[in-house]
Design a protein around this motif. Structure first.
Motif, mmCIF file in Angstrom:
data_model
loop_
_atom_site.group_PDB
_atom_site.id
_atom_site.type_symbol
_atom_site.label_atom_id
_atom_site.label_comp_id
_atom_site.label_asym_id
_atom_site.label_seq_id
_atom_site.Cartn_x
_atom_site.Cartn_y
_atom_site.Cartn_z
ATOM 1 N N VAL A 345 4.029 -9.840 -0.649
ATOM 2 C CA VAL A 345 5.209 -9.840 -1.511
ATOM 3 C C VAL A 345 6.024 -11.103 -1.224
ATOM 4 O O VAL A 345 6.797 -11.153 -0.262
ATOM 5 C CB VAL A 345 6.061 -8.574 -1.311
ATOM 6 N N THR A 346 5.831 -12.100 -2.041
ATOM 7 C CA THR A 346 6.634 -13.320 -1.967
ATOM 8 C C THR A 346 7.922 -13.114 -2.765
ATOM 9 O O THR A 346 8.028 -12.159 -3.540
ATOM 10 C CB THR A 346 5.853 -14.498 -2.554
ATOM 11 N N PRO A 347 8.912 -14.000 -2.614
ATOM 12 C CA PRO A 347 10.106 -13.874 -3.446
ATOM 13 C C PRO A 347 9.816 -13.857 -4.940
ATOM 14 O O PRO A 347 10.449 -13.115 -5.692
ATOM 15 C CB PRO A 347 10.937 -15.086 -3.034
ATOM 16 N N ASP A 383 11.290 -4.449 2.230
ATOM 17 C CA ASP A 383 10.734 -4.396 3.591
ATOM 18 C C ASP A 383 9.566 -5.354 3.772
ATOM 19 O O ASP A 383 9.383 -5.926 4.860
ATOM 20 C CB ASP A 383 10.284 -2.974 3.923
ATOM 21 N N ARG A 384 8.771 -5.568 2.726
ATOM 22 C CA ARG A 384 7.539 -6.346 2.852
ATOM 23 C C ARG A 384 7.685 -7.799 2.420
ATOM 24 O O ARG A 384 6.746 -8.579 2.560
ATOM 25 C CB ARG A 384 6.417 -5.698 2.031
ATOM 26 N N MET A 385 8.823 -8.163 1.914
ATOM 27 C CA MET A 385 8.982 -9.517 1.384
ATOM 28 C C MET A 385 8.936 -10.566 2.503
ATOM 29 O O MET A 385 9.554 -10.398 3.550
ATOM 30 C CB MET A 385 10.287 -9.639 0.603
ATOM 31 N N VAL A 386 8.211 -11.642 2.250
ATOM 32 C CA VAL A 386 8.076 -12.764 3.199
ATOM 33 C C VAL A 386 8.259 -14.061 2.425
ATOM 34 O O VAL A 386 8.330 -14.081 1.203
ATOM 35 C CB VAL A 386 6.694 -12.748 3.890
ATOM 36 N N GLY A 387 8.331 -15.162 3.178
ATOM 37 C CA GLY A 387 8.409 -16.466 2.533
ATOM 38 C C GLY A 387 9.818 -16.951 2.293
ATOM 39 O O GLY A 387 10.050 -17.734 1.360
ATOM 40 N N TYR A 388 10.765 -16.554 3.099
ATOM 41 C CA TYR A 388 12.145 -17.014 2.990
ATOM 42 C C TYR A 388 12.702 -17.157 4.400
ATOM 43 O O TYR A 388 12.077 -16.739 5.378
ATOM 44 C CB TYR A 388 12.992 -16.016 2.180
ATOM 45 N N GLU A 389 13.864 -17.722 4.528
ATOM 46 C CA GLU A 389 14.501 -17.903 5.833
ATOM 47 C C GLU A 389 15.871 -17.238 5.846
ATOM 48 O O GLU A 389 16.697 -17.508 4.977
ATOM 49 C CB GLU A 389 14.651 -19.389 6.164
#
Length: 529
Positions: A345-347, A383-389
């Motif tokens: 799950v990307t943004p 909960d599963r989102m990745v690819g951000y800071e």
């Protein structure tokens, strides 16, 4: 022909004498069949001849050049032929020996380079800029060695002379003096040599002034970059019009694929050659739909590779429907669960999922049987989102979520505020900002929450706080008569906490704005007005 007569070459450098007693003639009955080939293109030699009473030597060099059908693939063959004639007085015999050496340069000795060029040009004269730039490039670059693959005029970067003289004819602007910016790709065919040297040669050709009698072009700010990725990889593309298996394709070329539902038609897709060579959007206009209704999604298997494609299919189907029945809701929500479970799950994917959930909330559908399912899917996206800071917010017209990754030991407090119109649409999210007049929902998490976060999280995922806002109260409609939800819904949750969050030393503060203000009537009870 009298063989006894001496032979004198026209260049007066060669004479040939025959010893009379060595001449013998033998009659024959017939000649063998012989085939005469057309003469090759011969570069006339400069003969070097040594003449004595016994020896004569002549050297001839033949050069033949052929070109193969493919563009820029020359093949060069060099033939060196040496003929020596010896005359011996003791034996009376004449011996002729011919030796041929062939050297071939094949297409494998030719390499292809690709460059992307950005350049600013000054054009003086009355012209159509795009047309004259194309003419300039075709005349400035040698067509046997360099080929322009694509030329684009960068309209956003166009700069004009402070006092241009211009007019407009048939939609084409012409200018006396103009400054333009353009970008193009160049294919260079060359023998194996230094790439840097070829780049400098290209730059030199572009810097040369151009003048055709009425138009002058001068260049500046030339940027030349080597294109290293020159093809698009094979790719599967699941759409409402079927599955398209696009083959690996060279940059600048089009790939074709037969329409799954009508093989007599075909779709095309362009592989854009540039510094980041990539597939363009396909042209599926000629292909009929395969997935025409939501029930057709039951035949589509969700995988990690096609998850975003399935999301786009669902978005397209929902755009044509204002109401979903029970079975259609089951199909759509099951596909959303599969997408969240199977994909990263990307943004971008998270935003697409939130958009679909918002469309469902705004539809005229009975959502009560699916309230928990919708809440669980929304929470799983955060909960599963990745690819951000640090933090990230996803906003749609009827729902919004914010996720904040917590650094253990650095947490003090955290607030989440939402402003929206009275219909709950177009929400705006504010992190760590106190309520103001248009705030419709607000949560403040105290510093005491830090005791629930793991202090040494090197080997585990960091704790994450997720906020959710729902602008459609009907999702939480109570079955009991006489009770109505009079606020929007907001929530906060913590993922990867080290212990259950309870019995905090400080309160969690929640502020909600009433959709319908309360007033007190004469009997002391509250009534919505």
């Amino acid at each position: 022909m009298d063989l006894k007569v001496p032979y004198h070459h026209p260049n007066r450098l060669l004479q040939l004498f025959v010893y009379e007693k060595s001449i013998h003639t033998t009659p024959i009955e017939s000649f063998s069949t012989a085939t005469t080939s057309p003469p090759e293109v011969v570069t006339k030699p400069s003969p070097v001849t040594t003449t004595t009473s016994t020896t004569s030597t002549t050297t001839t060099t033949t050069t033949t050049t052929t070109t193969s059908p493919s563009t820029f693939s020359p093949t060069t063959t060099l033939k060196a032929t040496t003929t020596s004639a010896s005359t011996s007085t003791s034996t009376g015999a004449v011996t002729v020996t011919t030796t041929t050496t062939t050297t071939t340069t094949s297409p494998t000795n030719i390499s292809e380079l690709y460059f992307e060029v950005k350049v600013n040009v000054s054009i003086r004269g009355v012209c159509d800029p795009e047309q004259i730039l194309s003419t300039w490039l075709n005349s400035s670059l040698p067509d046997d060695m360099m080929r322009v693959l694509d030329l684009q005029l960068l309209t956003k970067a166009t700069r004009y002379h402070p006092h241009p003289q211009s007019n407009q004819t048939d939609g084409v602007f012409v200018h006396r003096v103009s400054r333009e910016s353009c970008i193009f790709q160049v294919q260079v065919m060359m023998s194996l040599s230094d790439t840097q040297e070829m780049e400098e040669q290209l730059r030199h050709l572009l810097l040369m002034p151009y003048y055709n009698g009425s138009i002058t072009i001068a260049t500046e700010d030339i940027q030349i970059s080597r294109i290293l990725i020159i093809k698009c990889n094979a790719e599967s593309h699941q759409t409402r019009k079927g599955l398209f298996e696009w083959p690996a394709t060279s940059g600048g070329k089009n790939a074709t694929w037969l329409c799954p539902k009508n093989p007599r038609r075909y779709a095309t897709r362009h592989c854009k050659l540039c510094l980041s060579t990539h597939w363009m959007a396909p042209d599926l206009e000629a292909c009929p739909l395969v997935v025409e209704t939501i029930p057709d999604l039951d035949h589509i298997e969700v995988t990690a590779d096609n998850a975003l494609d399935v999301v786009e299919m669902i978005e397209g189907l929902l755009s044509n429907q204002s109401t979903l029945n029970y079975h259609e809701l089951v199909t759509v929500l099951n596909k959303l669960e599969d997408i969240v479970d199977l994909s990263v799950v990307t943004p971008n994917l998270g935003q697409a999922l939130i958009n679909i959930i918002s469309d469902i909330l705004e539809s005229d559908s009975n959502l009560l049987p699916f309230t928990n399912t919708i809440l669980n899917i929304t929470e799983a996206v955060g909960d599963r989102m990745v690819g951000y800071e640090g933090s990230y917010t996803l906003v749609a017209s009827a729902v919004a979520i914010s996720v904040v990754d917590v650094v253990p030991g650095q947490f003090s407090s955290l607030t989440f505020g939402v402003s929206s119109d009275r219909a709950g649409t177009k929400p705006e999210i504010f992190i760590n900002r106190y309520p103001f007049n248009s705030t419709v929902a607000f949560i403040s998490l105290p510093s005491a929450l830090q005791h629930s976060f793991p202090q040494n999280s090197l080997n585990q995922s960091p704790p994450r706080v997720q906020f959710q806002f729902y602008g459609i109260p009907m999702l939480f409609k109570n079955s009991q008569k006489g009770q109505t939800l009079n606020t929007f819904v907001v929530s906060a949750s913590v993922t990867n906490a080290s212990s259950p969050i309870k019995d905090l030393d400080e309160d969690v503060k929640v502020t909600l704005h009433h959709l319908i203000p309360n007033t007190v009537v004469s009997d002391g009870s509250y009534k919505y007005v």
